[in-house]
Design a protein around this motif. Structure first.
Motif, mmCIF file in Angstrom:
data_model
loop_
_atom_site.group_PDB
_atom_site.id
_atom_site.type_symbol
_atom_site.label_atom_id
_atom_site.label_comp_id
_atom_site.label_asym_id
_atom_site.label_seq_id
_atom_site.Cartn_x
_atom_site.Cartn_y
_atom_site.Cartn_z
ATOM 1 N N GLU A 1 3.957 5.887 -5.275
ATOM 2 C CA GLU A 1 3.908 6.006 -6.735
ATOM 3 C C GLU A 1 2.852 7.011 -7.149
ATOM 4 O O GLU A 1 3.077 7.827 -8.048
ATOM 5 C CB GLU A 1 3.628 4.635 -7.366
ATOM 6 C CG GLU A 1 4.787 3.672 -7.271
ATOM 7 C CD GLU A 1 4.437 2.251 -7.682
ATOM 8 O OE1 GLU A 1 3.230 1.942 -7.858
ATOM 9 O OE2 GLU A 1 5.377 1.437 -7.814
ATOM 10 N N SER A 2 1.705 6.977 -6.484
ATOM 11 C CA SER A 2 0.637 7.929 -6.780
ATOM 12 C C SER A 2 1.084 9.351 -6.466
ATOM 13 O O SER A 2 0.856 10.277 -7.255
ATOM 14 C CB SER A 2 -0.613 7.576 -5.963
ATOM 15 O OG SER A 2 -1.609 8.547 -6.141
ATOM 16 N N GLN A 3 1.723 9.535 -5.314
ATOM 17 C CA GLN A 3 2.216 10.865 -4.945
ATOM 18 C C GLN A 3 3.269 11.340 -5.932
ATOM 19 O O GLN A 3 3.302 12.525 -6.279
ATOM 20 C CB GLN A 3 2.779 10.852 -3.526
ATOM 21 C CG GLN A 3 1.709 10.757 -2.465
ATOM 22 C CD GLN A 3 2.280 10.657 -1.065
ATOM 23 O OE1 GLN A 3 3.455 10.388 -0.864
ATOM 24 N NE2 GLN A 3 1.419 10.864 -0.074
ATOM 25 N N GLN A 4 4.113 10.458 -6.400
ATOM 26 C CA GLN A 4 5.136 10.838 -7.376
ATOM 27 C C GLN A 4 4.484 11.289 -8.678
ATOM 28 O O GLN A 4 4.929 12.253 -9.303
ATOM 29 C CB GLN A 4 6.111 9.684 -7.623
ATOM 30 C CG GLN A 4 7.307 10.077 -8.447
ATOM 31 C CD GLN A 4 8.121 11.178 -7.801
ATOM 32 O OE1 GLN A 4 8.430 11.131 -6.626
ATOM 33 N NE2 GLN A 4 8.462 12.193 -8.571
ATOM 34 N N ARG A 5 3.414 10.599 -9.096
ATOM 35 C CA ARG A 5 2.696 11.015 -10.304
ATOM 36 C C ARG A 5 2.100 12.412 -10.125
ATOM 37 O O ARG A 5 2.153 13.257 -11.024
ATOM 38 C CB ARG A 5 1.609 10.004 -10.664
ATOM 39 C CG ARG A 5 2.144 8.730 -11.302
ATOM 40 C CD ARG A 5 1.032 7.861 -11.863
ATOM 41 N NE ARG A 5 0.093 7.396 -10.867
ATOM 42 C CZ ARG A 5 0.239 6.295 -10.137
ATOM 43 N NH1 ARG A 5 1.296 5.535 -10.297
ATOM 44 N NH2 ARG A 5 -0.678 5.949 -9.251
ATOM 45 N N LEU B 1 2.246 18.175 -11.128
ATOM 46 C CA LEU B 1 2.328 19.530 -10.584
ATOM 47 C C LEU B 1 3.551 20.257 -11.135
ATOM 48 O O LEU B 1 3.464 21.432 -11.500
ATOM 49 C CB LEU B 1 2.386 19.475 -9.057
ATOM 50 C CG LEU B 1 2.430 20.806 -8.331
ATOM 51 C CD1 LEU B 1 1.191 21.637 -8.649
ATOM 52 C CD2 LEU B 1 2.547 20.578 -6.836
ATOM 53 N N ARG B 2 4.663 19.566 -11.210
ATOM 54 C CA ARG B 2 5.889 20.158 -11.753
ATOM 55 C C ARG B 2 5.683 20.593 -13.207
ATOM 56 O O ARG B 2 6.062 21.696 -13.603
ATOM 57 C CB ARG B 2 7.043 19.157 -11.645
ATOM 58 C CG ARG B 2 8.391 19.736 -11.969
ATOM 59 C CD ARG B 2 9.512 18.732 -11.715
ATOM 60 N NE ARG B 2 9.627 18.474 -10.287
ATOM 61 C CZ ARG B 2 9.628 17.265 -9.736
ATOM 62 N NH1 ARG B 2 9.554 16.185 -10.485
ATOM 63 N NH2 ARG B 2 9.729 17.120 -8.430
ATOM 64 N N GLN C 1 0.833 -1.201 0.000
ATOM 65 C CA GLN C 1 0.000 0.000 0.000
ATOM 66 C C GLN C 1 0.870 1.256 0.000
ATOM 67 O O GLN C 1 0.569 2.227 -0.703
ATOM 68 C CB GLN C 1 -0.924 0.011 1.220
ATOM 69 C CG GLN C 1 -2.024 -1.019 1.163
ATOM 70 C CD GLN C 1 -2.802 -1.086 2.469
ATOM 71 O OE1 GLN C 1 -2.379 -0.564 3.499
ATOM 72 N NE2 GLN C 1 -3.954 -1.746 2.420
ATOM 73 N N LEU C 2 1.938 1.241 0.799
ATOM 74 C CA LEU C 2 2.841 2.389 0.843
ATOM 75 C C LEU C 2 3.504 2.627 -0.513
ATOM 76 O O LEU C 2 3.647 3.768 -0.952
ATOM 77 C CB LEU C 2 3.916 2.192 1.915
ATOM 78 C CG LEU C 2 3.465 2.333 3.358
ATOM 79 C CD1 LEU C 2 4.612 2.006 4.304
ATOM 80 C CD2 LEU C 2 2.943 3.735 3.632
#
Length: 181
Positions: A63-67, A72-73, A57-58
């Motif tokens: 991976e979701s946060q990185q996407r 955002l970048r 899950q982590l």
């Protein structure tokens, strides 16, 4: 010989009985130790499975946060490219009138650097006679309405310029007013 053989048989029987008894006692002791250890082992195995699932899950969350960070970048890069191409000065402020971003054209109009403009630094470019009126407009921003007003700025060389300023509210993903552009 018969007496020696009987004695030897008796000794072997006694030794065997004591060995058998020691084996039975050792087995009982092993059972006492093994059962709690087996329970601990089963609990550990169960915890390992839980931790592996949590780790998966982590990894998915990371991976979701990185996407999201990458998106955002890219969005920020697009915003900066677009804002730098505008033929007008542009700024992004908080609801309290603190500057968070200015484009190059804004810096050319005011004579301030982007670093000097951040926070309340932009107010140093305001003409002294217009500061109070501009402060009143900043207070109006908290209502979340677009605004337009005219004021003067004084460039570092003393040149006075008139500015026609228009501001538009920016709302966050929950619809709350977050800033002005």
């Amino acid at each position: 010989i018969c007496g020696g053989l009987a004695l030897l048989t008796l000794v072997i029987a006694v030794v065997f009985w004591f060995d058998r008894r020691r084996l039975i006692e050792a087995n009982a002791h092993w059972q006492q130790v093994h059962e709690p250890l087996a329970q601990v082992h089963a609990q550990l195995q169960s915890r390992v499975v839980e931790l592996q699932q949590y780790n998966q899950q982590l990894v998915k969350t990371a991976e979701s946060q990185q996407r999201v960070i990458n998106a955002l970048r890219i969005s920020e890069q697009r915003f900066r490219i677009l804002s730098q191409q505008l033929p007008v000065g542009m700024f992004l402020t908080s609801l309290h009138g603190e500057f968070h971003y200015v484009n190059d054209q804004w810096c050319q109009l005011t004579g301030l650097t982007a670093e000097q403009a951040m926070g309340d630094g932009w107010t140093q470019a305001l003409h002294p006679e217009d500061r109070e009126r501009v402060s009143a407009v900043v207070q109006i921003q908290k209502a979340g309405q677009p605004f337009a007003h005219e004021y003067r700025i004084v460039q570092p060389d003393g040149t006075v310029r008139w500015i026609w300023d228009r501001g538009f509210p920016v709302h966050d993903e929950s619809g709350c007013l977050s800033s002005y552009v």
